[in-house]
Design a protein around this motif. Structure first.
Motif, PDB file in Angstrom:
ATOM      1  N   SER A 360       0.866  -1.127   0.001  1.00 17.38           N
ATOM      2  CA  SER A 360      -0.032  -0.087   0.100  1.00 17.38           C
ATOM      3  C   SER A 360       1.007   1.195   0.094  1.00 17.38           C
ATOM      4  O   SER A 360       1.776   1.269   0.510  1.00 17.38           O
ATOM      5  CB  SER A 360      -0.893   0.032   1.227  1.00 17.38           C
ATOM      6  N   TYR A 361       0.613   2.288  -0.780  1.00  8.57           N
ATOM      7  CA  TYR A 361       1.164   3.415  -0.990  1.00  8.57           C
ATOM      8  C   TYR A 361       1.018   4.494   0.568  1.00  8.57           C
ATOM      9  O   TYR A 361       1.475   5.569   0.658  1.00  8.57           O
ATOM     10  CB  TYR A 361       1.246   4.098  -1.955  1.00  8.57           C
ATOM     11  N   SER A 362       0.225   3.805   1.606  1.00  9.79           N
ATOM     12  CA  SER A 362       0.272   4.576   2.851  1.00  9.79           C
ATOM     13  C   SER A 362       1.748   4.222   3.559  1.00  9.79           C
ATOM     14  O   SER A 362       1.909   4.745   4.484  1.00  9.79           O
ATOM     15  CB  SER A 362      -0.783   3.967   3.776  1.00  9.79           C
ATOM     16  N   THR A 366       6.315   1.331  -0.990  1.00  9.42           N
ATOM     17  CA  THR A 366       5.736   1.674  -2.199  1.00  9.42           C
ATOM     18  C   THR A 366       6.191   2.873  -2.484  1.00  9.42           C
ATOM     19  O   THR A 366       6.675   3.179  -3.732  1.00  9.42           O
ATOM     20  CB  THR A 366       4.377   1.512  -2.140  1.00  9.42           C
ATOM     21  N   LYS A 367       6.163   3.877  -1.401  1.00  8.46           N
ATOM     22  CA  LYS A 367       6.614   5.256  -1.653  1.00  8.46           C
ATOM     23  C   LYS A 367       8.075   5.408  -2.386  1.00  8.46           C
ATOM     24  O   LYS A 367       8.164   6.240  -3.256  1.00  8.46           O
ATOM     25  CB  LYS A 367       6.456   6.007  -0.439  1.00  8.46           C
ATOM     26  N   ALA A 370       8.196   4.685  -5.868  1.00  3.22           N
ATOM     27  CA  ALA A 370       7.775   5.732  -6.702  1.00  3.22           C
ATOM     28  C   ALA A 370       8.898   6.927  -6.815  1.00  3.22           C
ATOM     29  O   ALA A 370       9.240   7.264  -7.806  1.00  3.22           O
ATOM     30  CB  ALA A 370       6.681   6.631  -6.136  1.00  3.22           C
ATOM     31  N   ALA A 665       3.047  -3.556  -5.266  1.00  2.72           N
ATOM     32  CA  ALA A 665       3.743  -2.330  -4.987  1.00  2.72           C
ATOM     33  C   ALA A 665       3.974  -1.626  -6.119  1.00  2.72           C
ATOM     34  O   ALA A 665       3.687  -0.241  -6.211  1.00  2.72           O
ATOM     35  CB  ALA A 665       5.015  -2.733  -4.216  1.00  2.72           C
ATOM     36  N   ASN A 668       0.607   0.075  -6.947  1.00  3.39           N
ATOM     37  CA  ASN A 668       0.262   1.364  -6.071  1.00  3.39           C
ATOM     38  C   ASN A 668       1.337   2.408  -6.082  1.00  3.39           C
ATOM     39  O   ASN A 668       0.948   3.256  -5.917  1.00  3.39           O
ATOM     40  CB  ASN A 668       0.193   0.895  -4.747  1.00  3.39           C
ATOM     41  N   ALA A 669       2.559   1.971  -6.715  1.00  2.37           N
ATOM     42  CA  ALA A 669       3.623   3.156  -6.644  1.00  2.37           C
ATOM     43  C   ALA A 669       2.879   4.037  -7.908  1.00  2.37           C
ATOM     44  O   ALA A 669       3.221   5.258  -7.873  1.00  2.37           O
ATOM     45  CB  ALA A 669       5.005   2.524  -7.145  1.00  2.37           C
ATOM     46  N   TYR A 672       0.330   6.133  -6.646  1.00  2.00           N
ATOM     47  CA  TYR A 672       0.733   7.033  -5.683  1.00  2.00           C
ATOM     48  C   TYR A 672       1.331   8.066  -6.565  1.00  2.00           C
ATOM     49  O   TYR A 672       0.740   9.332  -6.239  1.00  2.00           O
ATOM     50  CB  TYR A 672       1.751   6.626  -4.934  1.00  2.00           C
ATOM     51  N   THR A 689       7.115   4.626 -13.613  1.00  2.00           N
ATOM     52  CA  THR A 689       6.274   3.590 -12.702  1.00  2.00           C
ATOM     53  C   THR A 689       5.205   2.896 -13.326  1.00  2.00           C
ATOM     54  O   THR A 689       4.795   1.622 -13.065  1.00  2.00           O
ATOM     55  CB  THR A 689       5.641   4.378 -11.579  1.00  2.00           C
TER      56      THR A 689
END
Lengths: 761, 761
Positions: A360-362, A366-367, A370, A665, A668-669, A672, A689
């Motif tokens: 999850s990008y929370s 995953t961030k 990105a 991942a 979701n990246a 994000y 991405t």
């Protein structure tokens, strides 16, 4: 054998589940299907989905007929299978297919209704989508339990001995897992081929948005969500669900045979997992009803409502497990078995949670993917692979602790059979509330389809926003579902490993052996009745230990098969997608006015291409899963079979987690970045991405989930072919070692049947 | 124990190897080092390489001191290790480091001389590079054999019993593998950080060609080839080489203990692998001399000359194996052991050949990756991963057949100990001619460095063409070398698994146990002398079978560790490269006139950054390899340790092959496009394949090769810590099961020492 009254909970819950599913279905059906355009679009998707299912079932049907003939030869000609097993195989496949059909029928009907619902309120959309998902969940559970209960009851009526019943029933798992592999593979290839085709030509080359009606592959893309995520996922979990119950029943039999208890307990050991599953089915219905929110619910409210449903039914099933084991099993074991079930349940939830952390990008993983986009696509790929690989640690440690817990709580360190029974109960506990977890899994793709419908029908943008919100909630709850899928696959496969030995025992009995000599060392022999051989004795008899090269080689081959299988599925997606790309390009080129929305794209042709592609491409990977254990088994014997199963299980689960999480991942990246981070949509980072997302698609939607099924299918094939391998492997071993049988008996694992059978007294 | 005369072949060959290495070294040194500019450039690379080595050895030194103290505590305080083992550990590490130092010294000296040689003729260039590679090959072989021979001789002089000697010597493998892991990891991180930094900023951003002297990272890039490909590869194979000989010696001991033979045979079983390795060393020298071509040789001639050398020495070692086993082993076993050695040898060559098929652009797999470039980078990545995954099939099947062959030829189906001894001989046979195969491996990076030197010294283009030709020949022969590295890692690790049991035996003896009870089933016990416990009995005693959850969990954790380890190394490369990118950008920005060739780039700072980065980043992955078997062992006992070793071995080899071959295939797909195919250099297809190449770099040069070492290091750690685990694991087991010791004895694997030791009569 008198069936205990409490057993009737299983068929009763099955019937209630199916009735509720029927009610939910009609509840959904009564909803407003939307305007003419919405119905038209939904009609295309429906038509495409059924065209696919028809084709799929035709192919699978041919395979089943072929397998049915072989099994009958093995049963009647070679006398290596019980004659009922071919029929058990058929029903397993049939009910799995039926569940897929009903689930898809509901899902395709629900999409326009969900879109229409979302134009009213988020809550209304959720309700429709979740009820439709509930149909899938309850149908899977209900049909599996009906199938199990019916076989169990009828075989009992005809006075089959219990030990026969469990082995016959176990092999209907092969029907279910064959169906599941074809469904997941075909669906996975279909959905990705359509997705890539739609994205690459439509979005990238022609520059039109997602789900644009001008895109010839748009319908195929929506069909793909149904055949891959609804029917495929359903068949997958149908198989885990049935497999875990049946394997646990077989292990209950094995455990009972090693304990000095009154014979009346025997049936309780076998039926307890069915009863727990039955109660779970019932609790799932309650769980589904628990999902209610106020009319102006936010996504946070929705999440809360859904989590309440999952956690609520988990708490209830834990309580139920306590009473089931207390009332059905001897006092000495009941509390332990209860703890084992709870261990499995907790493991499933925890694995889902770790999935969430890595995909999850929370969260930071995953961030970071990105962020790597600023160095280009290569670093996005490397970071994503690294995240996926690292994400294997937590779930594997959780599985390890769950296995150790389930084994030791149930008393495995005193009696291995009980420990394995406990592991089986861990899987049953994890899957008992499948009705509600599968509903969670299925409503995501339904919401996704509703979004497609809204887009193609030109509904106001706010509707699409709401379907997207539903979709994103669905993605989060799906992480929990994936946790259950992986955890249950691991535990079920372990239980199947042990259950395999019950089939070996049955094969020895079918071959007429009543008593056998087990050679521990050159000087130490023990004569044992075949019906009484313990798991430890089986290990010694077939030398299923690490220093047996056949076992060790099996480990290598098992590990390798999961990689080769993944390679084949990835390439299959690539080839099918390539054909789709060409077709979409052709339509854009040849159909006049298509870009202006005047010329009508040929949706059907795209559906046809995806369908045919999926059908062609799924055969070879599926055959690898089926043939490997048979061929290795004939060459390497029982120890080799257990080696490949263990190798495929250990490597496969790790590889599957990696592929699922890398894929998730990356996906979701990209999302994000699309929220505006790191340059936002259209930036170079976004492009990088997108590359990650494209690489991740076959990882997370085809190869990854299929490995789970591959592992179980290989176990099931081994189970059904146990007789063949027990009977014919030793002779081949003689050919390649060139050692006399007598010497083989003295020093290796194999058992010479002629020599060691001691005539009945 | 009288050492047989024939044993002296081993130390003698070692000395001859070292003398020849010394001669080759001076032969190379006498060559023309080129003009002042060439010498200046070579000086930078040399300086950077030694700066790196110094830093590396400082870090490793601290680690060794630390480990030395712990081992001494275990030896003197806990009495769980023989007091000589800490010293054996030190020498293993020291000689491995020394070999790396000498090899690098030669390689860095040879680069400008090879460039100078190439300006004369291709043949002259080959001669210099190959002689320099030969130094590395012969030093590794010579030092390993000297170390082994010296320990063996001295311990014999001091009348150590043979069974002590083998276990003490085995643990110097841990020194070698620790050194190897640090060398491979540090080197791999260094070389890729420098490479990515040089490419990304220099080539892509600033648009200057490869190896341009204006690029601040150019020197670091060349240093990287030396520390990664020369020193790292050398330490890796040093470790496999020593490990295979030592493990086979230990297995010879184990095999002898199970056969009724005159005691005088014992020493032959132990020394036979050393003798075969000694002859192999001698044959390697001949092989190196065989490499001669006419003055105007084409690359085809070169390939032929090199192949002649490898195949020639392979045929000779096969013949030697026949005579060694015939003259040293009992007639009953000698022919079988000969066949086992040859099996290993053939397997090594075949694996190398399959590597070639999947990674060379002469074959279709790599060409297809290049073709996928027309759809962009994502499809290049997917195709490359699919090729890598699929490429695991052939080598794994070859390894499986080799294991089965080596085991059964040597009579493993009659006596497992002989079978494992045969597997050990397979590894020794494969590695016997390491002197020449390592020379092949090392000359590639030397040629690569020569090319860098030529470029930076502005030598005429035709020189660069010749060094590139040498480099490309080197890449092809390196495939064979990789085949040997993978095959020998697999076989050696298997032999180490079995040798581990010898250390368990030794631990039991150190703890004062002479006789032990083995519990086969609840009712079946056997009392065995510890010195006589067979492998089959060990398996039963510690229940190292598939149905023991501790073993099964171990399999999962072992498989997982290889993935997590790969993830960490990939991320380490990424971080180190990130720092390098920043530094190169900073220099381009801040040093005036750097782009015009007037300002002098600060090469040293780049070297420093790579060095520090590699040192910092290698610690955590290395610790994972060391700590995992210890912690798992304490929690899960002997069965758990063997489980993780088996899991890491089976998954790890498959994963390593995949990563190596994906990386190799991407690299060559890019090179294929650069030959003009699919649009050629600068096209979009080329850009897409560059992405593949960048992803592949840490795959093939860091993670992939390090997994091989990780597997062996984990085995070695388990071997050294066997005593700790045997002594302390059962009590912890009691804590977590809560079962009385007495019951544990009855039903599980653990052995209660107090209860079961029968006093000496």
């Amino acid at each position: 054998m008198t069936i205990p009254m409490i057993w009737w909970i299983a068929p009763l819950s099955a019937v209630i589940s199916l009735v509720c599913a029927w009610l939910f279905f009609h509840q959904v059906k009564r909803k407003n299907p939307g305007n003419a355009r919405m119905q038209e679009i939904a009609g295309y998707v429906r038509e495409g989905s059924f065209a696919y299912l028809k084709q799929q079932y035709k192919g699978v049907g041919i395979f089943f007929v072929f397998a049915f003939i072989i099994f009958n030869i093995m049963a009647w000609g070679l006398k290596l299978l019980d004659p009922l097993i071919p029929f058990a195989f058929l029903t397993g496949g049939f009910f799995s297919g039926l569940a897929g059909f009903i689930g898809m029928n509901t899902a395709t009907m629900a999409s326009s209704r969900t879109a229409q619902g979302c134009s009213k309120s988020l809550n209304e959309g959720l309700n429709i989508a979740f009820r439709a998902g509930g149909v899938m969940g309850l149908v899977v559970v209900g049909l599996a339990l009906i199938d199990i209960s019916a076989w169990f009851y009828i075989l009992n009526v005809f006075h089959y001995p219990l030990e026969k019943i469990v082995v016959i029933m176990l092999s209907f798992g092969m029907g279910a897992s064959t169906q599941a592999l074809f469904a997941r593979l075909g669906g996975g290839i279909y959905t990705k081929a359509a997705d890539v085709g739609a994205d690459l030509v439509g979005k990238v080359e022609a520059g039109i948005p997602e789900d644009d009606p001008r895109n010839p592959a748009a319908i195929a893309d929506n069909v793909g969500d149904n055949v891959g995520d609804v029917a495929g996922m359903g068949a997958d979990l149908y198989e885990s669900y049935a497999g875990s119950i049946l394997a646990t029943a077989a292990l209950g039999m094995a455990a009972f045979s090693q304990i000095n208890l009154d014979a009346s307990w025997e049936i309780n050991f076998v039926t307890a997992p069915m009863v727990l599953a039955g109660i779970g089915a019932f609790l799932s219905i309650i769980g589904i009803f628990l999902v209610k929110t106020k009319e102006n619910a936010t996504t946070k409210d929705l999440m809360f409502a859904l989590n309440k449903s999952v956690y609520g039914s988990s708490v209830l099933i834990a309580i139920a497990a306590y009473f089931v084991s207390k009332s059905m099993l001897p006092a000495e074991y009941s509390f332990g078995i209860f703890l084992s079930s709870v261990t499995g349940l907790i493991a499933g939830i925890l694995i889902g949670y770790t999935t969430e952390i890595y995909t999850s990008y929370s969260f930071s993983h995953t961030k970071k993917i990105a962020e790597q986009g600023s160095f280009g696509p290569a670093t996005v790929i490397l970071e994503g692979i690294a995240v996926g690989m690292r994400s294997t640690a937590a779930p594997i440690i959780i599985i390890a602790l769950a296995v150790l817990g389930a084994y030791s709580f149930s008393g495995g360190f005193k009696l291995p059979e009980m420990g394995l029974y406990g592991i089986g109960f861990g899987a049953v506990g994890m899957l008992a509330t499948l009705g509600v977890t599968l509903a969670m899994d299925s409503f995501g793709p339904i919401a996704d389809n509703a979004g497609g419908n809204a887009e193609m029908s030109n509904l106001p943008k706010e509707v699409r926003v709401k379907t997207d919100a539903l979709d994103s909630v669905g993605n989060t709850t799906a992480a929990t579902g994936k946790g259950f899928a992986i955890g249950s696959a691991a535990l079920t496969a372990m239980a199947l490993l042990a259950a395999y030995l019950e089939e070996v025992r049955n094969a020895l009995l079918l071959m007429g052996h009543k008593v056998i000599d087990i050679q521990y060392t050159a000087s130490l022999t023990e004569t044992v009745e075949v019906t009484k051989i313990s798991i430890t004795q089986f290990m010694a008899m077939y030398k299923v230990n690490l220093m047996n090269p056949r076992f060790l080689i099996g480990l290598f081959i098992g590990a390798m098969v999961t990689f080769v299988f993944s390679s084949l599925t990835i390439k299959a997606v690539g080839r099918a997608a390539g054909k789709m790309v060409e077709e979409v390009r052709r339509q854009f080129r040849e159909i006049p006015g298509i870009m202006e929305g005047k010329g009508k794209p040929d949706y059907k042709e795209c559906v046809r291409i995806s369908t045919v592609g999926a059908q062609q491409e799924m055969l070879i990977p599926a055959l690898i899963g089926i043939i490997t254990p048979i061929v290795t088994g004939i060459i390497l014997g029982v120890a080799g079979v257990m080696g490949i199963l263990a190798g495929a299980l250990s490597s496969g689960i790790v590889l599957a987690i990696m592929m699922n999480n890398s894929g998730g991942a990356w996906d979701n990246a990209k999302k994000y970045v699309e929220t505006g981070a790191n340059g936002g949509k259209g930036s170079d980072v976004h492009k990088a991405t997108v590359v990650g997302d494209t690489v991740g698609d076959p990882f997370k939607d085809t190869a990854g989930p299929c490995i789970n099924i591959l592992i179980k299918l290989m176990s099931m094939v081994s189970i059904v072919f146990a007789g063949l391998i027990v009977a014919y492997s030793p002779s081949i071993q003689k050919i390649y070692t060139g050692i006399d049988d007598a010497k083989i008996i003295e020093n290796t694992s194999s058992v010479n049947m002629q020599e060691t059978v001691i005539p009945e007294q």
